[in-house]
Scaffold this motif. Structure first.
Motif, PDB file in Angstrom:
ATOM      1  N   PRO A 247      46.304  54.997  34.706  1.00  0.00           N
ATOM      2  CA  PRO A 247      46.401  54.693  36.139  1.00  0.00           C
ATOM      3  C   PRO A 247      47.681  53.894  36.390  1.00  0.00           C
ATOM      4  O   PRO A 247      48.048  53.051  35.581  1.00  0.00           O
ATOM      5  CB  PRO A 247      45.184  53.789  36.405  1.00  0.00           C
ATOM      6  N   ASP A 288      48.101  50.424  34.217  1.00  0.00           N
ATOM      7  CA  ASP A 288      46.953  49.804  33.563  1.00  0.00           C
ATOM      8  C   ASP A 288      46.975  50.233  32.100  1.00  0.00           C
ATOM      9  O   ASP A 288      47.337  51.363  31.788  1.00  0.00           O
ATOM     10  CB  ASP A 288      45.646  50.241  34.230  1.00  0.00           C
ATOM     11  N   SER A 289      46.559  49.333  31.222  1.00  0.00           N
ATOM     12  CA  SER A 289      46.767  49.586  29.791  1.00  0.00           C
ATOM     13  C   SER A 289      45.907  50.735  29.270  1.00  0.00           C
ATOM     14  O   SER A 289      46.296  51.429  28.338  1.00  0.00           O
ATOM     15  CB  SER A 289      46.471  48.325  28.997  1.00  0.00           C
ATOM     16  N   TYR A 290      44.733  50.929  29.861  1.00  0.00           N
ATOM     17  CA  TYR A 290      43.813  51.922  29.314  1.00  0.00           C
ATOM     18  C   TYR A 290      44.069  53.319  29.860  1.00  0.00           C
ATOM     19  O   TYR A 290      44.660  53.485  30.931  1.00  0.00           O
ATOM     20  CB  TYR A 290      42.355  51.515  29.576  1.00  0.00           C
ATOM     21  N   ASN A 291      43.623  54.316  29.122  1.00  0.00           N
ATOM     22  CA  ASN A 291      43.690  55.690  29.604  1.00  0.00           C
ATOM     23  C   ASN A 291      42.759  55.835  30.799  1.00  0.00           C
ATOM     24  O   ASN A 291      41.655  55.282  30.795  1.00  0.00           O
ATOM     25  CB  ASN A 291      43.235  56.668  28.515  1.00  0.00           C
TER      26      ASN A 291
ATOM     27  N   TYR B  19      44.429  46.717  24.627  1.00  0.00           N
ATOM     28  CA  TYR B  19      43.996  48.095  24.432  1.00  0.00           C
ATOM     29  C   TYR B  19      44.655  48.689  23.199  1.00  0.00           C
ATOM     30  O   TYR B  19      45.847  48.491  22.961  1.00  0.00           O
ATOM     31  CB  TYR B  19      44.388  48.905  25.662  1.00  0.00           C
ATOM     32  N   GLU B  55      37.709  54.655  21.987  1.00  0.00           N
ATOM     33  CA  GLU B  55      38.982  53.933  21.962  1.00  0.00           C
ATOM     34  C   GLU B  55      38.802  52.568  21.308  1.00  0.00           C
ATOM     35  O   GLU B  55      37.700  52.045  21.197  1.00  0.00           O
ATOM     36  CB  GLU B  55      39.519  53.775  23.389  1.00  0.00           C
ATOM     37  N   TRP B  57      39.667  48.456  21.066  1.00  0.00           N
ATOM     38  CA  TRP B  57      40.059  47.279  21.841  1.00  0.00           C
ATOM     39  C   TRP B  57      40.126  46.086  20.898  1.00  0.00           C
ATOM     40  O   TRP B  57      39.376  46.006  19.923  1.00  0.00           O
ATOM     41  CB  TRP B  57      39.039  46.998  22.954  1.00  0.00           C
ATOM     42  N   ARG B  71      34.119  54.977  26.430  1.00  0.00           N
ATOM     43  CA  ARG B  71      34.294  54.715  27.859  1.00  0.00           C
ATOM     44  C   ARG B  71      34.608  56.029  28.550  1.00  0.00           C
ATOM     45  O   ARG B  71      35.296  56.883  28.002  1.00  0.00           O
ATOM     46  CB  ARG B  71      35.442  53.718  28.056  1.00  0.00           C
ATOM     47  N   THR B  73      36.691  58.055  31.008  1.00  0.00           N
ATOM     48  CA  THR B  73      38.023  57.824  31.568  1.00  0.00           C
ATOM     49  C   THR B  73      38.130  58.238  33.042  1.00  0.00           C
ATOM     50  O   THR B  73      39.179  58.085  33.647  1.00  0.00           O
ATOM     51  CB  THR B  73      39.105  58.577  30.771  1.00  0.00           C
ATOM     52  N   TYR B  76      35.286  55.132  34.393  1.00  0.00           N
ATOM     53  CA  TYR B  76      35.585  53.897  33.664  1.00  0.00           C
ATOM     54  C   TYR B  76      34.309  53.195  33.167  1.00  0.00           C
ATOM     55  O   TYR B  76      34.350  52.043  32.741  1.00  0.00           O
ATOM     56  CB  TYR B  76      36.428  52.914  34.491  1.00  0.00           C
TER      57      TYR B  76
END
Lengths: 405, 139
Positions: A247, A288-291, B19, B55, B57, B71, B73, B76
């Motif tokens: 994002p 944003d860091s996440y996929n 992440y 993933e 963390w 998670r 995507t 979320y």
């Protein structure tokens, strides 16, 4: 009551039913897809083509970016394609006969540390060698160009100078899409909205058609211009892309009197700000860091970029956020796009533009059209082929190209 | 902001975490035998799943331990948190329907606060072979 309303403007394009077959199909009706279709029709006479858009025209990243256009990239390959894009931006309003408010108000990239200063001066030198207009400004010159910037030393990261590209600027992104769409339509291109691709038909390793929510469409060639969803399409076609979708958020304030004459980007405190023609302050920062495919991100990212904006522009402290939103950006590990052939015959890909695809729209379209029409790379997109991840010939613009992410 | 349930520290704001991208990407067993294509796959290619994604963390401002998370995507939604080295819960061999969730202590986390696999009703992850070192974690 209805007669009191202004007359609805004429539609700029038709909404045809898809034909049974086309010479080429472009997947993705954003800026890049439309520009590709335009140049296919204009430069190669390919008019029996369709642009398939799963939602509405230019409703993805084309409507969500912060509209910044610049070409001050460090490496030769990037400078060449982005500078070509900038030259096209300069002639497109006339060529497309549409004033999409391209405003060459300049882009400033601030330096806040000695490392920034050295990197910036190096980039100015590299830009000049590549024929890209670039200057180094000291803090006083920064202040003269953008009086609302705080250049005092009472902030955590004082402004130590900036690079400046006078020919850079902004354009109204939705109008850019409409300008391309209208020309495509005039040239005979079918723009088909609400048509999601659900699969590909292959004959051996050659793509021969697409399955869509509006039925099967046969085609000789497929060009993928789907940004954040490129990996999803590639998976349907049976290959992988070295892309991660994240994002990327942006925001606008309510409308204000004109106070911000240029575009200011700061990678270090991390915000970029311009003022749109209507008057809203437009801001963005990092991914944003996440996929994520959710077209939204986490609020702390917004908080951080606003804190940065207020530090640099104290005058913004009492402005209000009107709207925030997110797009899905297709990032690569070297922060450079991917253009060219794929492991599937007659299928071509244009993706990986990540956080900076808007500025590249015209050059992406021009070169990708060449690749689709001829089956070979264009001189400008050749270095950006998928093979570079195997050969190691990366174009590493992370931290090099005034890339703010 | 994601609210992430650290296996050691409990629920904390996303801003405490770092992440780590796709989980379950082991370092090549025989790196000297890889060709360029295989190296490219290891270095640059990761799944970019739309939907349930496993993933890594790191609780960088807490216990500083890596863990895995499942998670979605698109929404979320966090569907499972599980230890490094454990199999992905939704891909693990189907467990018998006999409610074993509370009888399988997690051997890979330290301390007394070893939690259940939070936020999931699926079978517990297979205990890993006594290590919490991330598979192929970046440094």
């Amino acid at each position: 009551m209805a007669d009191l309303l202004p007359e609805h403007p004429e539609f700029l394009w038709h909404n045809p039913e898809p034909k049974k077959s086309y010479d080429a199909v472009i997947v993705g009706g954003g800026g890049h897809g439309l520009a590709t279709a335009y140049y296919l029709a204009k430069n190669f006479g390919l008019t029996n083509i369709a642009v398939l858009e799963k939602g509405w025209l230019a409703g993805g990243n084309m409507a969500r970016n912060t509209t910044i256009i610049r070409s001050n990239y460090l490496w030769d390959e990037s400078a060449a394609i982005y500078e070509h894009a900038l030259k096209l931006w300069e002639i497109l309003p006339e060529e497309l006969d549409y004033d999409f408010l391209f405003s060459q108000r300049g882009v400033m990239n601030l330096a806040h540390t000695l490392g920034d200063v050295r990197e910036s001066m190096r980039r100015v030198g590299a830009n000049k060698l590549n024929g890209v207009d670039a200057e180094w400004l000291d803090p006083q010159q920064v202040k003269e160009l953008c009086p609302i910037l705080n250049i005092s030393d009472n902030i955590r990261y004082p402004v130590m100078g900036a690079t400046y590209q006078p020919r850079a600027g902004i354009a109204k992104h939705d109008h850019v899409a409409w300008a391309f769409a209208r020309k495509c339509d005039e040239l005979g291109v079918d723009i088909i909205q609400n048509c999601e691709v659900t699969g590909f038909l292959k004959d051996g390793n050659r793509v021969v058609g697409v399955q869509t929510t509006q039925g099967t469409i046969h085609t000789e060639k497929v060009g993928l211009c789907a940004a954040g969803h490129s990996s999803v399409l590639a998976e349907m076609a049976g290959f992988r892309l070295p892309i991660q979708s994240h994002p990327l958020q942006a925001l606008v304030s309510e409308l204000h009197e004109p106070v911000h004459p240029t575009v200011v980007m700061s990678n270090h405190v991390h915000v970029y700000v311009s003022q749109a023609h209507k008057g809203e302050l437009v801001m963005g920062a990092g991914v944003d860091s996440y996929n994520g495919y959710g077209q939204r991100g986490s609020f702390h990212v917004i908080e951080h970029q606003m804190a940065a904006a207020v530090e640099l522009f104290p005058i913004f402290a009492r402005a209000h956020v009107l709207r925030t939103w997110g797009g899905i950006v297709d990032t690569t590990l070297d922060a450079s796009p991917i253009m060219g052939t794929t492991p599937v015959d007659n299928m071509f890909v244009n993706c990986g533009w990540g956080t900076g695809g808007f500025k590249g729209t015209p050059a992406a379209g021009l070169t990708f059209a060449h690749t689709i029409a001829t089956g070979t790379p264009h001189e400008l997109n050749k270095p950006f082929a998928l093979e570079r991840f195997e050969t190691g010939a990366l174009i590493d613009e992370h931290g090099a190209a005034a890339v703010a992410h | 902001m994601l609210l992430i349930s650290c296996p050691n520290c409990g629920s904390r704001d996303e801003t405490e975490f770092h992440y780590g991208g796709q989980a379950h990407v082991p370092y090549p067993e025989n790196p000297n035998e890889l060709d360029d294509r295989q190296w490219a796959e290891f270095l640059f290619y990761r799944d970019n799943t739309k939907g349930a994604f496993a993933e890594r963390w790191l609780h960088s401002t807490g216990c500083r331990q890596w863990f895995n998370m499942l998670r979605d995507t698109v929404t979320y939604e966090i569907q499972a948190v599980y230890p490094m080295g454990a199999a992905r819960p939704d891909k693990a061999a189907p467990a018998p329907e006999s409610g074993t969730a509370s009888t399988a202590p997690d051997s890979t986390t330290t301390g007394t606060a070893a939690p259940d696999i939070s936020g999931t009703s699926t079978a517990p992850a297979t205990p890993a072979a006594g290590t919490i070192a991330p598979e192929g974690a970046t440094k």
